[in-house]
Write a protein that holds these residues in place. Structure first.
Motif, mmCIF file in Angstrom:
data_model
loop_
_atom_site.group_PDB
_atom_site.id
_atom_site.type_symbol
_atom_site.label_atom_id
_atom_site.label_comp_id
_atom_site.label_asym_id
_atom_site.label_seq_id
_atom_site.Cartn_x
_atom_site.Cartn_y
_atom_site.Cartn_z
ATOM 1 N N THR A 1 -9.265 3.219 -4.095
ATOM 2 C CA THR A 1 -7.869 3.578 -3.828
ATOM 3 C C THR A 1 -6.931 2.643 -4.570
ATOM 4 N N MET A 2 -7.257 1.366 -4.583
ATOM 5 C CA MET A 2 -6.448 0.389 -5.309
ATOM 6 C C MET A 2 -6.372 0.738 -6.793
ATOM 7 N N ASP B 1 -7.302 6.687 3.309
ATOM 8 C CA ASP B 1 -7.373 5.780 2.168
ATOM 9 C C ASP B 1 -6.310 4.689 2.265
ATOM 10 N N GLU C 1 -7.131 3.858 -8.226
ATOM 11 C CA GLU C 1 -6.687 5.221 -8.519
ATOM 12 C C GLU C 1 -5.255 5.486 -8.069
ATOM 13 N N ARG C 2 -4.791 4.754 -7.073
ATOM 14 C CA ARG C 2 -3.416 4.827 -6.584
ATOM 15 C C ARG C 2 -3.040 6.189 -5.995
ATOM 16 N N HIS C 3 -3.994 6.882 -5.392
ATOM 17 C CA HIS C 3 -3.685 8.100 -4.646
ATOM 18 C C HIS C 3 -4.740 8.287 -3.560
ATOM 19 N N LEU D 1 -7.428 0.696 2.572
ATOM 20 C CA LEU D 1 -6.955 -0.333 1.650
ATOM 21 C C LEU D 1 -6.215 -1.435 2.404
ATOM 22 N N SER E 1 3.870 1.680 -1.100
ATOM 23 C CA SER E 1 4.659 1.880 -2.325
ATOM 24 C C SER E 1 3.804 2.141 -3.560
ATOM 25 N N THR E 2 2.538 1.728 -3.542
ATOM 26 C CA THR E 2 1.716 1.868 -4.746
ATOM 27 C C THR E 2 0.720 3.023 -4.679
ATOM 28 N N VAL E 3 0.442 3.541 -3.485
ATOM 29 C CA VAL E 3 -0.498 4.651 -3.336
ATOM 30 C C VAL E 3 0.289 5.912 -3.012
ATOM 31 N N SER E 4 0.051 6.975 -3.738
ATOM 32 C CA SER E 4 0.729 8.241 -3.484
ATOM 33 C C SER E 4 -0.136 9.119 -2.595
ATOM 34 N N VAL F 1 0.837 -1.202 0.000
ATOM 35 C CA VAL F 1 0.000 0.000 0.000
ATOM 36 C C VAL F 1 0.871 1.251 0.000
#
Length: 266
Positions: free
Chosen positions: A159-160, A169, A162-164, A173, A141-144, A139
């Motif tokens: 969130t998974m 959030d 859109e990755r932000h 996740l 490393s992949t979500v900004s 989470v």
């Protein structure tokens, strides 16, 4: 530490309001000066515990500007968040009954949409702390993190995709992925200081993290920061953010001021 907050709402009519802004009862003994809730103008307050044990205060806020504030002195142990890398995961049939609700999907943790992907990503990891840490690493490393991308309706599966998002959030996740892997996980909100962090610091805010049930105890994980931090002070916990809104207003309002402080005292 001096801890507290000040929230001012602009209301067009008398409005019922529930606040959840006081330190959780599990940390109440660490308060040297209680963080009593004060309103301006003053109104009658009625307090109660919700179904998760959180301390809530209800009131009728008048028309106009209405301020909620707390200000306490808190003595923290001064140690970073604890880690226990050897703790193992329970099989579902051995879990205490009170933890089972934290295996289920909830408003923001839509496990039904994430289960297949969770097992694809984490089935080969070792059950227990190692698996939860792998979820947090994923989470983190992949979500900004982006304040400008905050959304009150974003779910874990969104969130998974859109990755932000913001800290809630990240927590949603990671909680959903843990539940998919049969690990009870619950949402936490509270103060998180910047003690020990290099300057400059962003403006103070409340934070979200999670607790997971491993080896008979609840353990704290923070997928947003993904490292031990100092002076993490719990306010409330529940299934997800829907259970622990810091304030719940039952009518139109505008948030005119929002300030949070966690200042180290000498």
């Amino acid at each position: 530490m001096r801890i507290g907050c000040r929230l001012t709402y602009r209301l067009t009519q008398p409005t019922p309001l529930i606040a959840m802004l006081n330190v959780h009862y599990s940390r109440f003994g660490d308060l040297e000066r209680a963080d009593y809730l004060v309103t301006s103008p003053s109104v009658p307050l009625e307090s109660y515990r919700d179904g998760y044990g959180n301390w809530c205060t209800r009131m009728m806020a008048p028309t106009g500007d209405f301020t909620l504030s707390t200000d306490g002195i808190f003595r923290d142990c001064g140690l970073p968040d604890p880690v226990a890398p050897d703790v193992m995961q329970h099989v579902v049939q051995d879990l205490p009954y009170e933890t089972l609700v934290y295996l289920l999907g909830s408003r923001y943790c839509d496990t039904d949409l994430l289960s297949e992907e969770a097992w694809r990503l984490f089935e080969s990891t070792s059950p227990g702390w190692t698996r939860v840490q792998a979820i947090c690493d994923f989470v983190h490393s992949t979500v900004s993190f982006d304040y400008m991308q905050a959304s009150a309706t974003r779910t874990a599966s969104q969130t998974m995709a859109e990755r932000h998002g913001v800290c809630r959030d990240f927590a949603h996740l990671a909680i959903a992925l843990c539940r998919c892997m049969n690990i009870p996980a619950r949402y936490c909100t509270g103060y998180l200081s910047d003690i020990g962090e290099p300057l400059p610091h962003p403006p103070g805010d409340f934070a979200a993290w999670m607790e997971v049930f491993l080896a008979g105890e609840w353990h704290m994980f923070d997928p947003r920061n993904n490292k031990p931090k100092f002076a993490r002070i719990l306010i409330a916990r529940g299934r997800d953010a829907a259970d622990v809104p810091l304030t719940q207003t039952f009518g139109d309002n505008t948030l005119a001021e929002f300030k949070v402080w966690t200042d180290e005292l000498t």
